[in-house]
Design a protein around this motif. Structure first.
Motif, mmCIF file in Angstrom:
data_model
loop_
_atom_site.group_PDB
_atom_site.id
_atom_site.type_symbol
_atom_site.label_atom_id
_atom_site.label_comp_id
_atom_site.label_asym_id
_atom_site.label_seq_id
_atom_site.Cartn_x
_atom_site.Cartn_y
_atom_site.Cartn_z
ATOM 1 N N ALA A 123 0.764 -1.186 -0.018
ATOM 2 C CA ALA A 123 -0.043 -0.063 0.091
ATOM 3 C C ALA A 123 0.928 1.340 -0.065
ATOM 4 O O ALA A 123 0.490 2.486 -0.843
ATOM 5 N N LYS A 124 1.870 1.364 0.634
ATOM 6 C CA LYS A 124 2.918 2.506 0.954
ATOM 7 C C LYS A 124 3.406 2.495 -0.591
ATOM 8 O O LYS A 124 3.456 3.753 -1.000
ATOM 9 N N GLY A 125 3.867 1.614 -1.260
ATOM 10 C CA GLY A 125 4.418 1.695 -2.668
ATOM 11 C C GLY A 125 3.234 2.106 -3.673
ATOM 12 O O GLY A 125 3.655 3.005 -4.356
ATOM 13 N N LEU A 126 2.157 1.801 -3.688
ATOM 14 C CA LEU A 126 1.024 2.147 -4.267
ATOM 15 C C LEU A 126 0.562 3.734 -4.119
ATOM 16 O O LEU A 126 0.241 4.429 -5.037
ATOM 17 N N LYS A 127 0.691 4.046 -3.047
ATOM 18 C CA LYS A 127 0.306 5.302 -2.698
ATOM 19 C C LYS A 127 1.430 6.368 -3.597
ATOM 20 O O LYS A 127 1.101 7.475 -4.135
ATOM 21 N N THR A 128 2.718 5.985 -3.480
ATOM 22 C CA THR A 128 3.896 6.818 -4.138
ATOM 23 C C THR A 128 3.667 6.708 -5.254
ATOM 24 O O THR A 128 3.904 7.710 -6.206
ATOM 25 N N VAL A 129 3.337 5.387 -5.911
ATOM 26 C CA VAL A 129 3.171 5.339 -7.269
ATOM 27 C C VAL A 129 2.134 6.193 -8.004
ATOM 28 O O VAL A 129 2.092 6.734 -8.797
ATOM 29 N N SER A 130 0.804 6.106 -7.286
ATOM 30 C CA SER A 130 -0.284 6.764 -7.705
ATOM 31 C C SER A 130 0.000 8.326 -7.620
ATOM 32 O O SER A 130 -0.321 9.082 -8.345
#
Length: 308
Positions: A123-130
């Protein structure tokens, strides 16, 4: 349109379609670095310390090629994709290793995958990606869940079925060899020195761990059945003993990069058990950045003459 670079190395050979689909579903343009060649290898060698294994050096070369042509390079952080099965330690720290070895001159996107810690790390990585791609987080999460499903399906199926197709080829008097190793060694033509092509040019049929069902490989992974171990180690251990016990296999070749910690364990287990319990011929081919193709071919030809 944001350009996302995918290095054609390491995880690419198993999961390229998953991540290409993920970023294209987010409206990005995906750029793959191309086939490994001497320039890419030389770039990677310049970036890395001497004790880095060959496939990771090559990975750095692919990233170096991409960095000026894309907005971001994507490097997933693989730790554990199946319970109690772990990736090589270098995969766990690959984003930081690459960033520092390329002197912080590359913009990276990463997503952490560890099924034993749940969705929080991803989820942390997804937030950064988005945020980096200026996307709604829900859209990124939906695309990611689709990617996860594809990853899971990929681990539970094989490309072919081992058995009947091989038997038919034996009826036509063709030799059949099993080729073991990490996928990014077997299927990278430069690192493998076109091993598969050389075997096929001699009318030899080839099987690899991809031709075996997941559960079959795990049942035969002596002595680590149902124990904590490396994922690719279980693949090769189990595959070696399935192939060794088949009357359809004329020999086994293990292609390994020099200084691979996982293979140093796995090959030892395979060689000892093959000597004590089986009669199938076995060849270990070790490759590094200094390996000459002439010497590689000489060893291969000697092995093929021996089993012929």
């Amino acid at each position: 349109m944001t350009k996302i670079g995918l290095p054609k190395a390491l995880f690419y050979y198993q999961h390229s379609a998953v991540w290409e689909g993920f970023f294209r579903n987010l409206g990005c343009e995906v750029i793959v670095s191309g086939d490994t060649n001497k320039e890419i290898l030389d770039r990677g060698v310049r970036c890395c310390s001497n004790d880095t294994c060959l496939p990771v050096k090559v990975f750095h070369g692919h990233v170096d090629i991409l960095k000026g042509n894309v907005d971001y390079v994507f490097i997933p952080r693989y730790t554990c994709l199946i319970n109690r099965e772990y990736t090589c330690p270098k995969f766990c720290g690959l984003p930081e290793m690459t960033y520092l070895n390329l002197d912080k001159q590359v913009r990276l996107l990463e997503i952490s995958l560890n099924v034993e810690t749940g969705h929080m790390e991803a989820a942390k990585g997804l937030k950064t990606v988005s945020k980096s791609l200026d996307l709604d987080y829900r859209a990124a999460e939906e695309a990611f869940q689709n990617a996860l499903r594809e990853l899971e399906q990929g681990y539970k199926k094989c490309e072919n079925s081992f058995g009947e197709p091989v038997a038919k080829e034996r009826d036509r008097k063709r030799q059949t060899l099993a080729v073991l190793g990490h996928p990014y060694m077997i299927y990278d033509k430069y690192l493998s020195m076109k091993l598969l092509e050389k075997l096929r040019s001699r009318n030899i049929s080839i099987v690899t761990p991809a031709d075996l069902e997941y559960q079959t490989k795990r049942r035969h992974a002596v002595p680590y059945q149902e124990k904590v171990f490396w994922e690719v180690g279980l693949d090769n251990l189990g595959s070696a003993f399935v192939f060794a016990g088949s009357e359809n296999i004329d020999g086994i070749i293990y292609l390994t990069p020099f200084a691979c910690g996982v293979d140093s364990f796995v090959i030892e287990f395979i060689e000892r058990r093959l000597k004590s319990d089986y009669t199938v011929p076995f060849l270990k081919l070790t490759v590094d950045e200094h390996t000459g193709e002439a010497g590689f071919d000489t060893r291969l030809e000697a092995f093929l003459d021996m089993i012929g």
